[in-house]
Scaffold this motif. Structure first.
Motif, PDB file in Angstrom:
ATOM      1  N   LYS A 341       9.392  -5.318  -4.286  1.00 60.81           N
ATOM      2  CA  LYS A 341      10.594  -4.966  -3.532  1.00 60.81           C
ATOM      3  C   LYS A 341      10.566  -3.469  -3.255  1.00 60.81           C
ATOM      4  O   LYS A 341      10.361  -2.658  -4.145  1.00 60.81           O
ATOM      5  CB  LYS A 341      11.831  -5.319  -4.355  1.00 60.81           C
ATOM      6  CG  LYS A 341      13.116  -4.964  -3.650  1.00 60.81           C
ATOM      7  CD  LYS A 341      14.310  -5.729  -4.236  1.00 60.81           C
ATOM      8  CE  LYS A 341      15.627  -5.280  -3.609  1.00 60.81           C
ATOM      9  NZ  LYS A 341      15.598  -5.095  -2.157  1.00 60.81           N
ATOM     10  N   HIS A 343      12.306   0.001  -2.204  1.00 60.62           N
ATOM     11  CA  HIS A 343      13.600   0.697  -2.178  1.00 60.62           C
ATOM     12  C   HIS A 343      13.407   2.044  -1.506  1.00 60.62           C
ATOM     13  O   HIS A 343      12.525   2.804  -1.903  1.00 60.62           O
ATOM     14  CB  HIS A 343      14.115   0.962  -3.600  1.00 60.62           C
ATOM     15  CG  HIS A 343      14.094  -0.232  -4.493  1.00 60.62           C
ATOM     16  ND1 HIS A 343      15.222  -0.948  -4.810  1.00 60.62           N
ATOM     17  CD2 HIS A 343      13.067  -0.856  -5.145  1.00 60.62           C
ATOM     18  CE1 HIS A 343      14.903  -1.954  -5.618  1.00 60.62           C
ATOM     19  NE2 HIS A 343      13.602  -1.918  -5.831  1.00 60.62           N
ATOM     20  N   VAL A 345      14.897   5.509  -1.226  1.00 61.43           N
ATOM     21  CA  VAL A 345      15.902   6.334  -1.894  1.00 61.43           C
ATOM     22  C   VAL A 345      16.160   7.558  -1.031  1.00 61.43           C
ATOM     23  O   VAL A 345      15.279   8.417  -0.883  1.00 61.43           O
ATOM     24  CB  VAL A 345      15.406   6.780  -3.288  1.00 61.43           C
ATOM     25  CG1 VAL A 345      16.490   7.600  -3.989  1.00 61.43           C
ATOM     26  CG2 VAL A 345      14.998   5.577  -4.112  1.00 61.43           C
ATOM     27  N   ASN A 352      22.352   9.697  -5.229  1.00 66.06           N
ATOM     28  CA  ASN A 352      21.032   9.474  -5.813  1.00 66.06           C
ATOM     29  C   ASN A 352      20.578  10.632  -6.703  1.00 66.06           C
ATOM     30  O   ASN A 352      19.557  10.544  -7.363  1.00 66.06           O
ATOM     31  CB  ASN A 352      19.991   9.257  -4.712  1.00 66.06           C
ATOM     32  CG  ASN A 352      20.177   7.918  -4.027  1.00 66.06           C
ATOM     33  OD1 ASN A 352      20.541   6.943  -4.684  1.00 66.06           O
ATOM     34  ND2 ASN A 352      19.957   7.874  -2.721  1.00 66.06           N
ATOM     35  N   THR A 371      18.381   8.110  -9.297  1.00 67.86           N
ATOM     36  CA  THR A 371      18.165   6.686  -9.036  1.00 67.86           C
ATOM     37  C   THR A 371      16.780   6.251  -9.519  1.00 67.86           C
ATOM     38  O   THR A 371      16.627   5.226 -10.185  1.00 67.86           O
ATOM     39  CB  THR A 371      18.298   6.408  -7.519  1.00 67.86           C
ATOM     40  OG1 THR A 371      19.549   6.924  -7.102  1.00 67.86           O
ATOM     41  CG2 THR A 371      18.186   4.942  -7.209  1.00 67.86           C
ATOM     42  N   ALA A 375      15.521   3.847 -12.817  1.00 67.77           N
ATOM     43  CA  ALA A 375      14.602   2.723 -12.627  1.00 67.77           C
ATOM     44  C   ALA A 375      13.394   2.850 -13.549  1.00 67.77           C
ATOM     45  O   ALA A 375      12.905   1.858 -14.100  1.00 67.77           O
ATOM     46  CB  ALA A 375      14.154   2.663 -11.171  1.00 67.77           C
ATOM     47  N   ASP A 567       8.604  -3.170  -8.330  1.00 63.98           N
ATOM     48  CA  ASP A 567       9.450  -2.365  -7.447  1.00 63.98           C
ATOM     49  C   ASP A 567       8.708  -1.145  -6.940  1.00 63.98           C
ATOM     50  O   ASP A 567       7.932  -0.547  -7.661  1.00 63.98           O
ATOM     51  CB  ASP A 567      10.683  -1.889  -8.215  1.00 63.98           C
ATOM     52  CG  ASP A 567      11.625  -3.030  -8.516  1.00 63.98           C
ATOM     53  OD1 ASP A 567      12.337  -3.453  -7.595  1.00 63.98           O
ATOM     54  OD2 ASP A 567      11.595  -3.526  -9.676  1.00 63.98           O
ATOM     55  N   TYR A 569       9.523   2.533  -5.091  1.00 59.78           N
ATOM     56  CA  TYR A 569      10.550   3.497  -4.703  1.00 59.78           C
ATOM     57  C   TYR A 569       9.936   4.564  -3.817  1.00 59.78           C
ATOM     58  O   TYR A 569       8.956   5.190  -4.204  1.00 59.78           O
ATOM     59  CB  TYR A 569      11.168   4.152  -5.951  1.00 59.78           C
ATOM     60  CG  TYR A 569      12.090   3.209  -6.683  1.00 59.78           C
ATOM     61  CD1 TYR A 569      11.580   2.262  -7.570  1.00 59.78           C
ATOM     62  CD2 TYR A 569      13.463   3.243  -6.467  1.00 59.78           C
ATOM     63  CE1 TYR A 569      12.415   1.365  -8.213  1.00 59.78           C
ATOM     64  CE2 TYR A 569      14.310   2.360  -7.115  1.00 59.78           C
ATOM     65  CZ  TYR A 569      13.784   1.421  -7.985  1.00 59.78           C
ATOM     66  OH  TYR A 569      14.614   0.531  -8.611  1.00 59.78           O
ATOM     67  N   GLU A 571      10.965   7.995  -2.069  1.00 58.29           N
ATOM     68  CA  GLU A 571      12.003   9.002  -1.910  1.00 58.29           C
ATOM     69  C   GLU A 571      11.814   9.684  -0.569  1.00 58.29           C
ATOM     70  O   GLU A 571      10.735  10.204  -0.280  1.00 58.29           O
ATOM     71  CB  GLU A 571      11.912  10.038  -3.034  1.00 58.29           C
ATOM     72  CG  GLU A 571      12.326   9.454  -4.353  1.00 58.29           C
ATOM     73  CD  GLU A 571      12.560  10.535  -5.385  1.00 58.29           C
ATOM     74  OE1 GLU A 571      13.177  10.234  -6.405  1.00 58.29           O
ATOM     75  OE2 GLU A 571      12.114  11.693  -5.174  1.00 58.29           O
ATOM     76  N   LEU A 584       9.703  -1.519   4.416  1.00 58.23           N
ATOM     77  CA  LEU A 584      10.787  -2.214   3.724  1.00 58.23           C
ATOM     78  C   LEU A 584      10.643  -3.723   3.922  1.00 58.23           C
ATOM     79  O   LEU A 584      10.891  -4.501   3.024  1.00 58.23           O
ATOM     80  CB  LEU A 584      12.107  -1.725   4.329  1.00 58.23           C
ATOM     81  CG  LEU A 584      13.404  -1.936   3.570  1.00 58.23           C
ATOM     82  CD1 LEU A 584      13.369  -1.241   2.227  1.00 58.23           C
ATOM     83  CD2 LEU A 584      14.572  -1.385   4.398  1.00 58.23           C
TER      84      LEU A 584
END
Ligand code: ADP
Ligand code: ZN
Ligand code: ZN
Length: 711
Positions: A341, A343, A345, A352, A371, A375, A567, A569, A571, A584
């Motif tokens: 998944k 994310h 940010v 955040n 954030t 995680a 996951d 992430y 940024e 995404l």
């Protein structure tokens, strides 16, 4: 009197034609054969040459010709390779000698070695026999274990006629990371190698990818001799591997871009893994694309070539869409896990970020948002590993003065010197230039104003490592970048630490993201993606997208059926940017369609073809002048048109390197042929007033590049 034997040879110099020599068959003990490597008298010294033609006459007076002195014990390079070299020399506008000679391993380029070499080969053979078989066999998926998608892919590869009929086929195999592409092409190669005469070539992008893949290949072919060719092995090993490829002893040739130029007399199939990878492009000398040459070679030798990738290059993807290449899709992750998944940010969003009141706010400021920190903590609690990527090695990208405008700029380049903490480049902290390699001690006072308060700006892997150690004091943290891998036994030992589960958080540059098949990564984070998005290079977004998909693919490789595979992430300050939005949704095709439209509008490759003339001089002014004059001459010759666009010369992205100021001239056309003709004209024009590639009048160093990948 017997007719004289005249041979034509090429040498590693930018001199256009071959040179004639006499061949004394009696003294040399044999007749000449095209493709032989020779030692020649040249000027007052000696040169290495490659024989490209034999005749009984010369346009020069025979009495003026000198004799070939010595010949190597190597068999001649095969015809297929010579054709490839001829093509490469023409297409990339370099002489044949300059194209062939650097592709020959150094060991064979030293005539004084030639007598000793048979012994060397014997030693190498003995050593190989003593090598222990690999202890653990990873990733060996036999045909009967392939899933349905893989089985279909393999069927399609083998084709209706089996592997028997010899004809050219180019096939794109596109499938997300972990979908089992490697397992498919290794089984395909196995089916081809059932033919006892066959040899196959497997190209991979980078050295740090090779050891793991090498083990995997060995697992599939325990009884075959493997020739491994990349710049990370010793010259002698490379020399032996190359020899085993050219004599047909090695049936599998595995290597990075230079392996594309290996003599392989019985080549039956080629695989280019991660075909989109920019490292397939050679960035000095004859600037060839190993992938493109491999495709040419397959076409010329009427064999199949498989291009494999999760994020194909736009060129290849369009060819597959248009039906010029066959197209195979693998769309399920082999081990059942779902895609991770993603994310995004938004680092501009205060929600955040840590706020001053937060009690868990870390002392060391870093790019890690609150954030992301939460995680990572959760991932640690799940007993999973985290990978944190930042694309900058060292402690901080630049040192600055708090009182004036001084920055640690390299004295030789137009770039900043990076601060490295003790341990990376030496015993003490230093400033190092990543462009020219200059290393200097850290000044104690500002060289401009004498102020003692010097501050670092930004962060690299080392600083991030410090921040992470502070934020998660009990976690085991490992840094992986070229500095740390140089210090340990190479990157492979570091990767093994990750595999063995000896680390909880890995901080590193993108070198950790390639190819490795880690099994317990629950979270992957990319901290400075934006920095690569807004670059002047039109391929920046394409490259970033490929890297992010690759990185994302490290997460959750081994989840069980239906489970979310970890996951990712990212940024970013620009979560709305197309590259992130397609990421995404894991929409590779959507992204490629998107950039295809952009390129079409701008008439950029692959909707046009490009060439580049580089110029390097003591001052930028001179470099620009040189290119402007060249453009002027092209204009006078009536060559500029709507079909052939010549832009104005501009400074290169990093303008000054090691004291030279560099500029470039981009030439663009929708016609490959027209572009080629013009590049050849430019080559002749510049050559006529140069010694080698240095202009006699202006002392400018110039170079022509075809299909540049960085502009
Ligand atoms: P890709 O090259 O597409 O990234 P790989 O071939 O490396 O994918 O496969 C990803 C992982 O899945 C590897 O660990 C591999 O051993 C495993 N794998 C591949 N095919 C199968 C299969 N049919 N059954 C079980 N595991 C598989
Ligand atoms: Zn100052
Ligand atoms: Zn420098």
């Amino acid at each position: 009197m017997a007719k004289p034997i005249v041979v034509q040879v090429v040498i590693d110099k930018p001199l256009s034609q071959g040179f004639d020599y006499l061949w004394d068959a009696e003294k040399l003990g044999c007749l000449p054969r095209v493709g032989q490597l020779l030692e020649l008298p040249f000027g007052r010294g000696k040169e290495l040459g490659l024989l490209i033609n034999v005749s009984d006459h010369s346009q020069y007076e025979l009495s003026k010709l000198r004799n070939v002195e010595n010949l190597s014990p190597l068999p001649p390079l095969d015809q297929g390779l010579l054709r490839l070299m001829n093509f490469a020399s023409q297409y990339y506008v370099h002489t044949l000698g300059e194209t062939i000679m650097p592709s020959i391993p150094k060991m064979w380029r030293k005539p004084e070695n030639w007598v000793k070499i048979p012994k060397k080969l014997q030693n190498a053979a003995n050593k190989k026999n003593k090598e222990k078989p690999t202890a653990h066999v990873e990733g060996y998926i036999t045909v009967d274990r392939l899933n349905e998608g893989q089985t279909n892919a393999l069927q399609q590869l083998i084709g209706e006629s089996g592997n028997t009929r010899k004809h050219f086929r180019a096939i794109l195999m596109q499938g997300q990371t972990g979908s089992g592409k490697t397992a498919v092409f290794l089984n395909w190669l196995a089916s081809i190698l059932k033919n006892e005469a066959a040899q196959v070539l497997l190209l991979v992008p980078e050295i740090n990818l090779t050891p793991q893949l090498e083990r995997r290949v060995r697992a599939y072919f325990p009884n075959e001799t493997l020739a491994v060719l990349h710049s990370g092995i010793t010259e002698n090993k490379r020399g032996v591997a190359w020899y085993e490829a050219m004599t047909g002893k090695a049936r599998i040739i595995l290597g990075t871009r230079l392996a594309a130029l290996t003599p392989i007399p019985n080549l039956h199939a080629i695989v280019v893994d991660e075909e989109h990878d920019p490292s397939y492009k050679q960035q000095e000398g004859t600037r060839y694309s190993a992938r493109d040459l491999a495709i040419w070679r397959a076409h010329d030798q009427k064999i199949p070539i498989l291009l494999s990738s999760a994020t194909p290059s736009l060129e290849t993807w369009m060819a597959a869409k248009a039906g010029r290449y066959e197209y195979i899709r693998l769309d399920q992750r082999a081990q059942g896990a779902q895609l991770p998944k993603v994310h995004l940010v938004n680092s501009r969003d205060p929600q955040n970020q840590f706020s001053p009141g937060d009690k868990d706010r870390p002392q060391t400021k870093s790019l890690i948002t609150k954030t992301l920190a939460n995680a990572i903590t959760a991932n640690l609690q799940d007993g999973k590993q985290s990978l944190i990527l930042i694309n900058r090695r060292g402690y901080a990208p630049v040192l600055s003065c708090s009182a004036c405008t001084w920055l640690s700029v390299c004295a030789q380049c137009s770039s900043n010197m990076v601060m490295h903490k003790a341990g990376a480049l030496g015993k003490r902290s230093v400033l190092g230039c990543h462009h020219c390699g200059l290393v200097k001690p850290i000044p104690r006072f500002c060289p401009d104003c004498g102020n003692a308060d010097l501050k670092t700006l930004g962060q690299g892997t080392q600083k991030l490592e410090d921040a992470i150690e502070e934020m998660w004091p009990t976690a085991r943290v490992l840094r992986v970048d070229t500095d740390s891998s140089r210090k340990s036994q190479g990157a492979e030992t570091l990767f093994q630490e990750i595999h063995d589960g000896n680390v909880d958080i890995v901080v590193g540059t993108q070198m950790i993201a390639k190819g490795h098949d880690y099994q317990n990564i629950g979270l992957v984070a990319v901290l400075d993606a934006d920095s690569r998005l807004y670059s002047s290079d039109f391929r920046a977004a394409e490259r970033l997208f490929a890297q992010l998909v690759q990185v994302a693919g490290r997460a959750g490789r081994s989840g069980t059926d239906g489970q979310i595979g970890g996951d990712v992430y990212i940024e970013t300050q620009y979560p709305e940017a197309a590259v992130y939005q397609y990421l995404l949704r894991h929409d590779v095709d959507g992204f490629l369609s998107h950039i295809a439209r952009e390129r079409e509008e701008a008439q950029l490759p692959p909707y046009s073809y490009q060439g580049l003339v580089h110029a390097e001089a003591k001052t930028l002014e001179k470099s620009i002048q040189f290119l402007s004059a060249l453009k002027g001459r092209l204009k006078n010759q009536g060559l500029l048109s709507k079909e052939l666009r010549v832009y104005d010369p501009v400074p290169k992205a990093v303008m000054r390197v090691a004291g030279s100021e560099r500029a470039q001239l981009v030439i663009e056309s929708e016609s490959r042929k027209l572009l080629q003709e013009v590049l050849e004209k430019i080559d002749q024009d510049l050559r006529s007033e140069s010694q080698g590639r240095i202009s006699k009048a202006s002392r400018i160093r110039w170079l022509i590049e075809r299909d540049p990948i960085a502009i």
